[in-house]
Scaffold this active site. Structure first.
Site, PDB file in Angstrom:
ATOM      1  N   LYS A  50       0.841  -1.204   0.000  1.00  0.00           N
ATOM      2  CA  LYS A  50       0.000   0.000   0.000  1.00  0.00           C
ATOM      3  C   LYS A  50       0.875   1.253   0.000  1.00  0.00           C
ATOM      4  CE  LYS A  50      -4.017  -1.777   2.568  1.00  0.00           C
ATOM      5  NZ  LYS A  50      -4.804  -1.590   3.814  1.00  0.00           N
ATOM      6  N   ALA A  66      -1.255   1.094   6.715  1.00  0.00           N
ATOM      7  CA  ALA A  66      -1.534   0.075   7.720  1.00  0.00           C
ATOM      8  C   ALA A  66      -2.587  -0.883   7.182  1.00  0.00           C
ATOM      9  CB  ALA A  66      -2.033   0.720   9.013  1.00  0.00           C
ATOM     10  N   ASP A  67      -2.581  -2.074   7.734  1.00  0.00           N
ATOM     11  CA  ASP A  67      -3.622  -3.040   7.451  1.00  0.00           C
ATOM     12  C   ASP A  67      -3.897  -3.809   8.730  1.00  0.00           C
ATOM     13  OD1 ASP A  67      -5.277  -4.051   5.165  1.00  0.00           O
ATOM     14  OD2 ASP A  67      -4.518  -5.943   5.970  1.00  0.00           O
ATOM     15  N   THR A  68      -5.168  -3.958   9.059  1.00  0.00           N
ATOM     16  CA  THR A  68      -5.558  -4.608  10.305  1.00  0.00           C
ATOM     17  C   THR A  68      -6.357  -5.863  10.003  1.00  0.00           C
ATOM     18  OG1 THR A  68      -5.625  -2.473  11.443  1.00  0.00           O
ATOM     19  CG2 THR A  68      -6.801  -4.282  12.494  1.00  0.00           C
ATOM     20  N   GLY A 103      -0.469  -4.373  10.651  1.00  0.00           N
ATOM     21  CA  GLY A 103       0.816  -4.172  10.013  1.00  0.00           C
ATOM     22  C   GLY A 103       0.948  -2.702   9.678  1.00  0.00           C
TER      23      GLY A 103
END
Length: 182
Positions: A50, A66-68, A103
């Site tokens: 991303k 970010a990725d959750t 992340g």
């Protein structure tokens, strides 16, 4: 300049709370998890992809992405596809511990900082009415694990960073930003 590579209103709020001025430019590519890497490494790769996508447009800026994900017994519980899916997910989380992993990637010039923050979340025993009322509110439909910790009363307690469960671990971002060489 700081660019947030996310359209999440929760991530925007956390970054504002940290006192940063930033613009928003969400990444558009579909998230691809390479689970052969393991959850944490796959999550880092998604966050990094991303940030790299957005860096193409803002090469001289600090890019934060970010990725959750929500995990129950190492299985990823994504965003619900339907109300029925949300009900099923919330029933599975009821009276159990699960993990929320985010992340985070910060890219600036030739520097790349990657981190995965993990928080253990313990749900109360939920009644069918609790679940149905929440699902019918529609608030669950755009959230991994079918819930937003800031808008429901399902959590008994957590072990770890609350803002991580919201979608961006504030203390991790703060720490990384101190290391970014300007």
């Amino acid at each position: 300049m700081i660019v947030l590579a996310s359209k999440s209103p929760r991530r925007k709020e956390i970054l504002k709370d940290l006192g940063y001025d930033f613009i928003v430019c969400p990444a558009k590519k579909d998230e691809v998890f390479d689970l052969s890497l393991g959850l944490d490494e796959a999550l880092k790769k998604v966050a990094e992809s991303k940030a790299k996508e957005v860096r193409e447009f803002y090469s001289d800026s600090i890019i934060i992405s970010a990725d959750t994900i929500v995990c129950l017994n190492q299985k990823i519980l994504g965003k619900p596809k339907s109300k029925e899916d949300a009900i099923k997910t919330l029933n599975a989380l009821s009276n159990r511990r699960h993990q929320v992993k985010t992340g985070v990637c910060v890219i600036y010039k030739k520097q790349t900082f990657l981190h995965v923050e993990t928080t253990d979340v313990y749900f109360k025993k939920l009644t069918e009415q609790d679940i149905i009322s929440y699902v019918n509110s529609g608030k669950c439909m755009d959230k991994a694990g079918s819930y937003g910790i800031q808008e429901c009363d399902f959590v008994d307690h957590i072990e770890g960073d609350y803002t991580n469960v919201v979608g961006l671990p504030k203390y991790v971002v703060e720490s990384i930003m101190k290391d970014v060489a300007l």
